[in-house]
Design a protein around this motif. Sequence first.
Motif, mmCIF file in Angstrom:
data_model
loop_
_atom_site.group_PDB
_atom_site.id
_atom_site.type_symbol
_atom_site.label_atom_id
_atom_site.label_comp_id
_atom_site.label_asym_id
_atom_site.label_seq_id
_atom_site.Cartn_x
_atom_site.Cartn_y
_atom_site.Cartn_z
ATOM 1 N N ILE A 31 0.854 -1.184 0.000
ATOM 2 C CA ILE A 31 0.000 0.000 0.000
ATOM 3 C C ILE A 31 0.893 1.238 0.000
ATOM 4 O O ILE A 31 1.875 1.332 0.723
ATOM 5 C CB ILE A 31 -1.052 0.016 1.133
ATOM 6 N N GLY A 44 20.533 10.598 -4.773
ATOM 7 C CA GLY A 44 20.450 9.859 -6.037
ATOM 8 C C GLY A 44 21.709 9.101 -6.412
ATOM 9 O O GLY A 44 21.842 8.653 -7.551
ATOM 10 N N PHE A 45 22.636 8.899 -5.462
ATOM 11 C CA PHE A 45 23.861 8.149 -5.746
ATOM 12 C C PHE A 45 23.636 6.694 -5.369
ATOM 13 O O PHE A 45 23.224 6.394 -4.244
ATOM 14 C CB PHE A 45 25.026 8.728 -4.936
ATOM 15 N N ALA A 118 -1.652 4.886 5.281
ATOM 16 C CA ALA A 118 -1.705 4.224 6.595
ATOM 17 C C ALA A 118 -1.691 5.318 7.645
ATOM 18 O O ALA A 118 -0.755 6.122 7.698
ATOM 19 C CB ALA A 118 -0.504 3.313 6.761
ATOM 20 N N CYS A 206 22.171 18.102 -3.432
ATOM 21 C CA CYS A 206 21.401 17.682 -2.264
ATOM 22 C C CYS A 206 22.211 17.969 -0.994
ATOM 23 O O CYS A 206 23.361 17.533 -0.882
ATOM 24 C CB CYS A 206 21.112 16.189 -2.402
HETATM 25 C C1 FAD Z 1 19.460 14.584 2.090
HETATM 26 C C2 FAD Z 1 19.465 13.124 1.772
HETATM 27 C C3 FAD Z 1 20.278 12.641 0.750
HETATM 28 C C4 FAD Z 1 20.324 11.259 0.470
HETATM 29 N N1 FAD Z 1 21.135 10.805 -0.536
HETATM 30 C C5 FAD Z 1 21.243 9.484 -0.755
HETATM 31 C C6 FAD Z 1 22.099 8.986 -1.788
HETATM 32 O O1 FAD Z 1 22.723 9.744 -2.538
HETATM 33 N N2 FAD Z 1 22.191 7.634 -1.958
HETATM 34 C C7 FAD Z 1 21.491 6.754 -1.156
HETATM 35 O O2 FAD Z 1 21.640 5.542 -1.339
HETATM 36 N N3 FAD Z 1 20.649 7.196 -0.199
HETATM 37 C C8 FAD Z 1 20.506 8.525 0.010
HETATM 38 N N4 FAD Z 1 19.650 8.991 0.970
HETATM 39 C C9 FAD Z 1 18.864 8.020 1.747
HETATM 40 C C10 FAD Z 1 17.671 7.460 0.972
HETATM 41 O O3 FAD Z 1 16.909 8.500 0.406
HETATM 42 C C11 FAD Z 1 16.793 6.630 1.914
HETATM 43 O O4 FAD Z 1 17.591 5.833 2.725
HETATM 44 C C12 FAD Z 1 15.817 5.765 1.118
HETATM 45 O O5 FAD Z 1 14.901 6.565 0.414
HETATM 46 C C13 FAD Z 1 15.056 4.831 2.042
HETATM 47 O O6 FAD Z 1 14.153 4.080 1.285
HETATM 48 P P1 FAD Z 1 12.787 3.558 1.942
HETATM 49 O O7 FAD Z 1 12.153 2.661 0.942
HETATM 50 O O8 FAD Z 1 13.067 3.062 3.309
HETATM 51 O O9 FAD Z 1 11.900 4.874 2.154
HETATM 52 P P2 FAD Z 1 11.296 6.036 1.141
HETATM 53 O O10 FAD Z 1 12.181 6.102 -0.019
HETATM 54 O O11 FAD Z 1 11.091 7.165 2.016
HETATM 55 O O12 FAD Z 1 9.929 5.364 0.694
HETATM 56 C C14 FAD Z 1 8.842 5.262 1.582
HETATM 57 C C15 FAD Z 1 7.557 5.089 0.784
HETATM 58 O O13 FAD Z 1 6.475 4.882 1.690
HETATM 59 C C16 FAD Z 1 5.380 5.726 1.346
HETATM 60 N N5 FAD Z 1 4.671 6.045 2.591
HETATM 61 C C17 FAD Z 1 5.172 6.758 3.622
HETATM 62 N N6 FAD Z 1 4.272 6.873 4.600
HETATM 63 C C18 FAD Z 1 3.165 6.212 4.177
HETATM 64 C C19 FAD Z 1 1.879 5.986 4.747
HETATM 65 N N7 FAD Z 1 1.571 6.464 5.954
HETATM 66 N N8 FAD Z 1 0.971 5.277 4.029
HETATM 67 C C20 FAD Z 1 1.279 4.776 2.801
HETATM 68 N N9 FAD Z 1 2.485 4.985 2.207
HETATM 69 C C21 FAD Z 1 3.416 5.682 2.891
HETATM 70 C C22 FAD Z 1 6.029 6.949 0.715
HETATM 71 O O14 FAD Z 1 5.136 7.657 -0.118
HETATM 72 C C23 FAD Z 1 7.203 6.323 -0.043
HETATM 73 O O15 FAD Z 1 6.838 5.935 -1.348
HETATM 74 C C24 FAD Z 1 19.547 10.356 1.236
HETATM 75 C C25 FAD Z 1 18.709 10.843 2.255
HETATM 76 C C26 FAD Z 1 18.662 12.208 2.520
HETATM 77 C C27 FAD Z 1 17.756 12.703 3.612
#
Ligand code: FAD
Length: 358
Positions: A31, A44-45, A118, A206
Amino acid sequence: MRREPLILGGGPAGSAAAITLARGGTRPLVIERTRETGDALCGGFLSWRTLETLARLGIEAEALNRAPVTRVRIFARGRVVETALPAPAVGVSRARLDSLLLDHAVSDGAAVERGVVARAIEGGAIRTGDGALLESAALFLASGKHDVRGAARPAEARGTDPTLGLRTRRHGAAVAHCVGDAIELHLFDRGYAGVVLQEDGSANVCLAIRRSRLAEAGSTDALLAALATELPAFADRLAGDATPIEAIANVPYGWRARHGTDGCYRLGDQAAVIPSLAGEGMGIALASGVSAAQAWLAGEQGAAWQARFARQTARPVTIASAIRAMAERPPMIAPLLPLAARVGLIDAVAAATRIAQA
Ligand SMILES: Cc1cc2nc3c(=O)[nH]c(=O)nc-3n(C[C@H](O)[C@H](O)[C@H](O)COP(=O)(O)OP(=O)(O)OC[C@H]3O[C@@H](n4cnc5c(N)ncnc54)[C@H](O)[C@@H]3O)c2cc1C
């Protein structure tokens, strides 16, 4: 109660879990609150390790960006050092990466419901925005940056001077020429900026910055203007057509979920938040999704898996946090950089901040 697993969040962690669970013979339901895949604020790296995991999930590096990133370039107080990466990496927009991953999850057999929010986790079940209760034998919590009531990360994890993420994109031949095939880190007092070219040739700029530094500047525009004056090389990266500055608050760098509960697997940023200068957050997200899904398929309970995964993230997160503490103090780190590059320390850190992939 659903017998099939439920995944909250369709980012990299949720999609990796969905692909692995679907390939394991189940029909997971993802979801996702957004109706269309956006372009999450991110550096984005993608490291060479992350690219290996993506290839196992069915996504080749060339599908993300045909131009590899082969070097790292670090700027601090007028000094610049450059060294080759241990192996080619890529820069990619999250719009591209997240869409490809979710498409793969669907073609492998996962169901995705978009536009479902959620609101809370209640006793292992998801309370949605319209009041429905979704129960499942296994919940994979992959809401990333966003905390969900009932399973939120502790407020103390943000620290006393919380971190903000800022992002802008710069389009133009001059900035593309400056950055070339490097991932750049520009270090400054209480923050740093990562710059890399993405698949459309634009530079993704970033920043991770302490709230106190932004407060001193007064606004995000004033902050970028001040940094451009202070750091001439960074000013070159801000040339070109700009997208508006986006921001996210309270990034809990260094936080890890050390314990879990049976029936729930915390993934991605809900499992561990590595300082972004390591460029490994998405690596951790993908590794956690694959590993937790494999664990569930093999009958390993959530609490045992969470503790195991916390041990796996300890080294990269601890090292990246220590490097970040130094990077935020350029007078301390700048004199050490040339020696660090000469003796291979930058390479060693780049390798030591990777997560072991399942
Ligand atoms: C400034 C910055 C720079 C970064 N640069 C890098 C980089 O260069 N390289 C790298 O590898 N990592 C980088 N990161 C880290 C990376 O962005 C995260 O670690 C990564 O996005 C985590 O993935 P995830 O799937 O856990 O969460 P997210 O990518 O946050 O995905 C979560 C998903 O859940 C959905 N969601 C959230 N809450 C709900 C809800 N309540 N109900 C339904 N859906 C929901 C959201 O819409 C989203 O689609 C960076 C982070 C930051 C803050």
